[in-house]
Design an enzyme around this catalytic site. Structure first.
Site, PDB file in Angstrom:
ATOM      1  N   ASP A  30       0.853  -1.201   0.000  1.00 21.91           N
ATOM      2  CA  ASP A  30       0.000   0.000   0.000  1.00 21.91           C
ATOM      3  C   ASP A  30       0.879   1.238   0.000  1.00 21.91           C
ATOM      4  OD1 ASP A  30      -1.708   2.230   0.943  1.00 21.91           O
ATOM      5  OD2 ASP A  30      -3.206   0.662   1.275  1.00 21.91           O
ATOM      6  N   ILE A  31       0.557   2.182  -0.862  1.00 22.70           N
ATOM      7  CA  ILE A  31       1.384   3.387  -1.046  1.00 22.70           C
ATOM      8  C   ILE A  31       1.269   4.365   0.139  1.00 22.70           C
ATOM      9  CG2 ILE A  31      -0.242   4.862  -2.317  1.00 22.70           C
ATOM     10  CD1 ILE A  31       3.398   4.180  -3.360  1.00 22.70           C
ATOM     11  N   GLN A  93     -14.533   2.989   1.622  1.00 26.04           N
ATOM     12  CA  GLN A  93     -13.831   2.517   0.428  1.00 26.04           C
ATOM     13  C   GLN A  93     -13.441   3.717  -0.423  1.00 26.04           C
ATOM     14  OE1 GLN A  93     -16.040  -0.186  -2.152  1.00 26.04           O
ATOM     15  NE2 GLN A  93     -14.163  -0.770  -3.258  1.00 26.04           N
ATOM     16  N   HIS A  99     -10.446  -4.982  -2.781  1.00 28.42           N
ATOM     17  CA  HIS A  99      -9.125  -5.237  -2.185  1.00 28.42           C
ATOM     18  C   HIS A  99      -9.267  -5.541  -0.706  1.00 28.42           C
ATOM     19  CE1 HIS A  99      -9.943  -0.907  -1.918  1.00 28.42           C
ATOM     20  NE2 HIS A  99      -9.319  -0.951  -0.747  1.00 28.42           N
ATOM     21  N   PHE A 100      -8.318  -6.289  -0.216  1.00 22.09           N
ATOM     22  CA  PHE A 100      -8.218  -6.595   1.205  1.00 22.09           C
ATOM     23  C   PHE A 100      -6.900  -6.042   1.718  1.00 22.09           C
ATOM     24  CE2 PHE A 100     -11.712  -9.481   2.300  1.00 22.09           C
ATOM     25  CZ  PHE A 100     -12.264  -9.647   1.043  1.00 22.09           C
TER      26      PHE A 100
HETATM   27  P1  AMP Z   1      -9.672   1.803   0.757  1.00 21.83           P
HETATM   28  O1  AMP Z   1      -9.870   3.034   1.571  1.00 21.83           O
HETATM   29  O2  AMP Z   1      -9.944   0.538   1.504  1.00 21.83           O
HETATM   30  O3  AMP Z   1     -10.370   1.869  -0.576  1.00 21.83           O
HETATM   31  O4  AMP Z   1      -8.101   1.746   0.490  1.00 21.83           O
HETATM   32  C1  AMP Z   1      -7.483   2.037  -0.717  1.00 21.83           C
HETATM   33  C2  AMP Z   1      -6.009   1.933  -0.471  1.00 21.83           C
HETATM   34  O5  AMP Z   1      -5.349   1.935  -1.719  1.00 21.83           O
HETATM   35  C3  AMP Z   1      -5.423   3.089   0.350  1.00 21.83           C
HETATM   36  O6  AMP Z   1      -4.838   2.573   1.540  1.00 21.83           O
HETATM   37  C4  AMP Z   1      -4.384   3.685  -0.581  1.00 21.83           C
HETATM   38  O7  AMP Z   1      -3.218   4.081   0.086  1.00 21.83           O
HETATM   39  C5  AMP Z   1      -4.113   2.542  -1.537  1.00 21.83           C
HETATM   40  N1  AMP Z   1      -3.618   2.949  -2.846  1.00 21.83           N
HETATM   41  C6  AMP Z   1      -4.167   3.850  -3.681  1.00 21.83           C
HETATM   42  N2  AMP Z   1      -3.437   3.944  -4.817  1.00 21.83           N
HETATM   43  C7  AMP Z   1      -2.405   3.073  -4.679  1.00 21.83           C
HETATM   44  C8  AMP Z   1      -1.294   2.715  -5.495  1.00 21.83           C
HETATM   45  N3  AMP Z   1      -1.090   3.269  -6.691  1.00 21.83           N
HETATM   46  N4  AMP Z   1      -0.423   1.777  -5.035  1.00 21.83           N
HETATM   47  C9  AMP Z   1      -0.615   1.220  -3.823  1.00 21.83           C
HETATM   48  N5  AMP Z   1      -1.623   1.512  -3.009  1.00 21.83           N
HETATM   49  C10 AMP Z   1      -2.515   2.429  -3.428  1.00 21.83           C
END
Ligand code: AMP
Ligand code: ZN
Length: 133
Positions: A30-31, A93, A99-100
């Site tokens: 996760d970024i 979300q 995603h998990f």
């Molecule tokens: P959610 O709030 O459960 O939808 O989480 C989405 C997650 O995706 C967040 O923790 C972001 O940091 C992560 N995210 C968004 N873009 C990227 C990316 N390009 N690479 C890795 N993680 C990402």
């Protein structure tokens, strides 16, 4: 889905730090990490969230998730982990590709979730269960 960042990651068209890959799923860091090795596990095919993912694809995500947790246990000695998946805007979300989160946790890391409990809902349980019939 052309504009979906996770589809791009699945197709290797966007940068990611890939941890694991199978035919149907993949895992990457996760970024915006909450902890070291905070990881996302996704299906390679695009599904929005838990509501539209078919059971077989969900199973593939779960298999990949288990492999990653096993890897972290074997290589990093991981013992404490939170698995979280958000479906829908009100459920926090942000990326609308299923995603998990795998979030390795440590005692005192300050990341404890604080749930607000509602004891006043308990007397409504009978009524709630009957709503499903
Ligand atoms: P959610 O709030 O459960 O939808 O989480 C989405 C997650 O995706 C967040 O923790 C972001 O940091 C992560 N995210 C968004 N873009 C990227 C990316 N390009 N690479 C890795 N993680 C990402
Ligand atoms: Zn997607």
């Amino acid at each position: 889905m052309d504009n979906c960042i996770f589809c791009k990651i699945a197709r290797n068209e966007a940068k990611s730090w890939r941890i694991f890959e199978s035919e149907k799923a993949c895992a990457f860091l996760d970024i915006n990490p909450i902890s070291e090795f905070h990881t996302l596990v996704i299906s390679k095919n695009h599904y929005v969230n838990i509501f539209d993912v078919p059971e077989e694809e969900l199973l593939e995500i779960m298999k990949a998730l288990k492999k990653v947790v096993q890897l972290y246990e074997d290589k990093l000695g991981l013992k404490d982990v939170q698995i979280i998946s958000n479906s829908g805007r009100a459920a926090q979300q942000d990326v609308f590709h299923i995603h998990f989160h795998i979030i390795p946790r440590k005692k005192g890391d300050g990341n404890n979730l604080k749930w607000i409990t509602h004891p006043e809902f308990v007397p409504k349980f009978d009524e709630m269960v009957s709503q499903l019939k």
